[in-house]
Design an enzyme around this catalytic site. Structure first.
Site, PDB file in Angstrom:
ATOM      1  N   ASN A 214       0.854  -1.198   0.000  1.00  0.00           N
ATOM      2  CA  ASN A 214       0.000   0.000   0.000  1.00  0.00           C
ATOM      3  C   ASN A 214       0.887   1.243   0.000  1.00  0.00           C
ATOM      4  OD1 ASN A 214       0.527   0.849   2.843  1.00  0.00           O
ATOM      5  ND2 ASN A 214      -0.372  -1.174   3.236  1.00  0.00           N
ATOM      6  N   ASP A 282      -4.342  -6.020   5.156  1.00  0.00           N
ATOM      7  CA  ASP A 282      -5.374  -6.832   5.805  1.00  0.00           C
ATOM      8  C   ASP A 282      -5.367  -8.262   5.283  1.00  0.00           C
ATOM      9  OD1 ASP A 282      -6.325  -4.763   7.395  1.00  0.00           O
ATOM     10  OD2 ASP A 282      -7.551  -3.958   5.755  1.00  0.00           O
ATOM     11  N   PRO A 309      -3.114 -11.480  10.571  1.00  0.00           N
ATOM     12  CA  PRO A 309      -3.422 -11.214  11.986  1.00  0.00           C
ATOM     13  C   PRO A 309      -3.537  -9.708  12.210  1.00  0.00           C
ATOM     14  CG  PRO A 309      -1.108 -11.826  11.716  1.00  0.00           C
ATOM     15  CD  PRO A 309      -1.766 -12.039  10.385  1.00  0.00           C
ATOM     16  N   ASP A 310      -4.416  -9.301  13.113  1.00  0.00           N
ATOM     17  CA  ASP A 310      -4.556  -7.881  13.450  1.00  0.00           C
ATOM     18  C   ASP A 310      -3.694  -7.610  14.686  1.00  0.00           C
ATOM     19  OD1 ASP A 310      -5.421  -5.390  14.496  1.00  0.00           O
ATOM     20  OD2 ASP A 310      -7.235  -5.566  13.257  1.00  0.00           O
ATOM     21  N   PHE A 329      -3.961   3.771  15.136  1.00  0.00           N
ATOM     22  CA  PHE A 329      -4.256   4.795  14.139  1.00  0.00           C
ATOM     23  C   PHE A 329      -5.437   4.301  13.312  1.00  0.00           C
ATOM     24  CE2 PHE A 329      -1.183   8.337  13.585  1.00  0.00           C
ATOM     25  CZ  PHE A 329      -0.523   8.171  14.783  1.00  0.00           C
ATOM     26  N   LYS A 343     -13.477   1.330  15.617  1.00  0.00           N
ATOM     27  CA  LYS A 343     -12.189   0.631  15.590  1.00  0.00           C
ATOM     28  C   LYS A 343     -11.577   0.578  16.985  1.00  0.00           C
ATOM     29  CE  LYS A 343     -10.516   1.079  11.194  1.00  0.00           C
ATOM     30  NZ  LYS A 343      -9.860   1.801  10.122  1.00  0.00           N
TER      31      LYS A 343
HETATM   32  N1  CTP Z   1      -3.655  -2.793  12.371  1.00  0.00           N
HETATM   33  C1  CTP Z   1      -2.870  -3.839  12.819  1.00  0.00           C
HETATM   34  N2  CTP Z   1      -2.902  -5.032  12.172  1.00  0.00           N
HETATM   35  C2  CTP Z   1      -3.696  -5.211  11.100  1.00  0.00           C
HETATM   36  C3  CTP Z   1      -4.504  -4.145  10.623  1.00  0.00           C
HETATM   37  C4  CTP Z   1      -4.453  -2.941  11.283  1.00  0.00           C
HETATM   38  O1  CTP Z   1      -2.137  -3.665  13.811  1.00  0.00           O
HETATM   39  N3  CTP Z   1      -3.700  -6.390  10.491  1.00  0.00           N
HETATM   40  C5  CTP Z   1      -3.638  -1.522  13.116  1.00  0.00           C
HETATM   41  C6  CTP Z   1      -3.039  -0.356  12.372  1.00  0.00           C
HETATM   42  O2  CTP Z   1      -1.654  -0.255  12.599  1.00  0.00           O
HETATM   43  C7  CTP Z   1      -3.803   0.812  12.978  1.00  0.00           C
HETATM   44  C8  CTP Z   1      -5.171   0.233  13.273  1.00  0.00           C
HETATM   45  O3  CTP Z   1      -4.984  -1.177  13.367  1.00  0.00           O
HETATM   46  O4  CTP Z   1      -3.256   1.221  14.220  1.00  0.00           O
HETATM   47  C9  CTP Z   1      -6.249   0.512  12.264  1.00  0.00           C
HETATM   48  O5  CTP Z   1      -5.793   0.237  10.970  1.00  0.00           O
HETATM   49  P1  CTP Z   1      -6.717   0.504   9.703  1.00  0.00           P
HETATM   50  O6  CTP Z   1      -5.998   0.054   8.476  1.00  0.00           O
HETATM   51  O7  CTP Z   1      -7.260   1.890   9.753  1.00  0.00           O
HETATM   52  O8  CTP Z   1      -7.927  -0.453  10.048  1.00  0.00           O
HETATM   53  P2  CTP Z   1      -8.314  -1.880   9.632  1.00  0.00           P
HETATM   54  O9  CTP Z   1      -8.391  -2.727  10.856  1.00  0.00           O
HETATM   55  O10 CTP Z   1      -7.428  -2.388   8.554  1.00  0.00           O
HETATM   56  O11 CTP Z   1      -9.804  -1.670   9.139  1.00  0.00           O
HETATM   57  P3  CTP Z   1     -10.351  -1.205   7.707  1.00  0.00           P
HETATM   58  O12 CTP Z   1      -9.258  -1.478   6.709  1.00  0.00           O
HETATM   59  O13 CTP Z   1     -11.552  -2.049   7.526  1.00  0.00           O
HETATM   60  O14 CTP Z   1     -10.675   0.259   7.831  1.00  0.00           O
END
Ligand code: CTP
Length: 416
Positions: A214, A282, A309-310, A329, A343
């Site tokens: 990205n 993601d 993984p998130d 963020f 979130k």
């Molecule tokens: N984040 C993370 N691990 C992931 C996805 C996101 O740690 N796999 C963290 C990012 O570093 C950020 C926060 O989650 O602090 C939100 O990231 P964002 O990309 O805005 O959200 P997503 O969870 O990806 O949701 P979406 O793409 O549906 O908006």
């Protein structure tokens, strides 16, 4: 020097006004005080005049003042107007556009940014009328700081206490685009704290030569890592591929994929704080081919994806290993605040920094890859969520602002 017109309302919190003036001046700002008639019951104009180094204005009908410096001139001379404490009465007047004393006329006569730090009895704060006025002021572009929850002078407990002068001063400096300054006490609160950060994009391989990525440049995360390290924290930065050099004083660990990022972060636990700025992919290709995928003349196979993984959510649910202060963020292109709040709850973090990464952000070069950003800081507290929206500022200033807030957080937990 940038100038603040500080309007002091008539509430018990007005006794904090001299300290607020000191804190604003410590941020390098010039301060001129204007007080309502009731405020003079709680704080002496003389003490304000001595800390601000300027005359204190208090009466619309003082003809000498009107000749010297009318309400129009007072608001024109200021770069920003700060109302602290903002009483229920001052908020109501400003929301309705009433103008019957020097404070309310100055508020109506200005085209400058207005910040209000409300302070009042909890029932007055929760009253429908005040909440209606609050919504109107927010809709009019006024930034509201606090109020905070706690024991109040009236003997009750709940939201209504004015935010700390230092927090108000930092937010004012930040709204003016000035870099917030970190004082010695805050530096000592951050000294030696272990903070892990993530930054940049992740690369998710499709085959040995291709990957999913990205547009994240990593600039915001690197700036925060640098500011925290400069303030004395022990900073470990886990970064996806970027073109940026390691910030001074920071341990930089470079990784490529989301799973590597997770492993690197987990290896640092336990930590005092975690700031997750990375734009983690993601999804990743379900299988990474060991050989380069060839065209072969046939139509291409659809790419099968699987979820990554998130990392933020995993830290939020890490039990005993959960960082004391977990900051996420939120990159959004629409419904910024609502999406960011959702979130924050879903990932169980303490604060979320929401930024508009859409093409309507108004930021030259865009947020992703650019040098500026515009953020809204949301702090989790179901009873009294704090939402602060800042103007567009450099990523360095956002880093300084966040560092100052983190220092204030650790200073408070030390005291508590
Ligand atoms: N984040 C993370 N691990 C992931 C996805 C996101 O740690 N796999 C963290 C990012 O570093 C950020 C926060 O989650 O602090 C939100 O990231 P964002 O990309 O805005 O959200 P997503 O969870 O990806 O949701 P979406 O793409 O549906 O908006």
């Amino acid at each position: 020097m940038q100038r603040v017109l500080l309007i002091i309302g008539g509430g018990i919190a007005a006794y904090k006004a001299p300290e607020l003036v000191r804190q604003l001046r410590a941020q390098g700002l010039g301060v001129r005080c204007l007080m309502t008639a009731a405020a003079a019951q709680f704080v002496s104009p003389l003490s304000l005049a001595s800390v601000s180094g300027d005359k204190v204005y208090d009466n619309l009908f003082d003809l000498t003042d009107e000749a010297e410096m009318g309400h129009i001139q007072l608001s024109r001379d200021a770069d920003i107007i700060l109302v602290a404490p903002a009483t229920a009465d001052l908020m109501a007047k400003a929301a309705q556009g009433l103008a019957n004393d020097l404070a309310s006329t100055s508020l109506l006569a200005t085209d400058k940014k207005i910040i209000m730090a409300p302070a009042m009895n909890v029932r007055m704060w929760q009253h429908e009328a005040t909440q209606r006025n609050l919504a109107q002021l927010r809709a009019d572009g006024v930034t509201i700081i606090g109020p905070e929850e706690g024991d109040m002078a009236c003997g009750e407990f709940g939201p209504g206490r004015m935010s700390e002068p230092q927090d108000i001063a930092t937010a004012t400096a930040a709204a003016l685009g000035a870099s917030p300054r970190i004082d010695a006490a805050q530096k000592s609160a951050l000294a030696g704290r272990k903070i892990v950060l993530t930054a940049g994009p992740t690369h998710e391989p499709i085959d040995p030569v291709r990957y999913i990525a990205n547009r994240s440049s990593g600039k915001q995360g690197y700036a925060i890592a640098a500011a925290l390290a400069e303030a004395g924290a022990n900073v470990h930065l886990v970064s996806g591929p970027t073109n940026l050099p390691a910030p001074a004083g920071v341990t930089l660990e470079r990784i490529e994929t989301a799973r590597e990022m997770l492993a690197a972060v987990e290896a640092q636990l336990p930590v005092d704080g975690a700031v997750m700025t990375a734009a983690v992919a993601d999804w990743r290709p379900a299988d990474c081919d060991t050989q380069k995928i060839k065209k072969n003349g046939a139509s291409p196979e659809p790419l099968a994806l699987t979820e990554n993984p998130d990392i933020l959510a995993i830290l939020g649910a890490a039990g005993d290993n959960r960082p004391a202060l977990l900051i996420g963020f939120a990159a959004e292109t629409e419904n910024l605040e609502a999406h960011a709040r959702a979130k924050l709850e879903r990932k169980k973090c303490d604060w979320i920094v929401a930024n508009n990464v859409g093409s309507d952000s108004g930021i030259e070069g865009g947020v992703m890859g650019g040098d500026a950003n515009q953020v809204t800081l949301i702090c989790a507290d179901t009873k009294n969520p704090q939402v602060e929206t800042f103007d567009i500022m450099s990523k360095q200033n956002i880093a300084a602002l966040l560092t100052e807030r983190m220092a204030a957080y650790f200073a408070k937990t030390e005291k508590g």
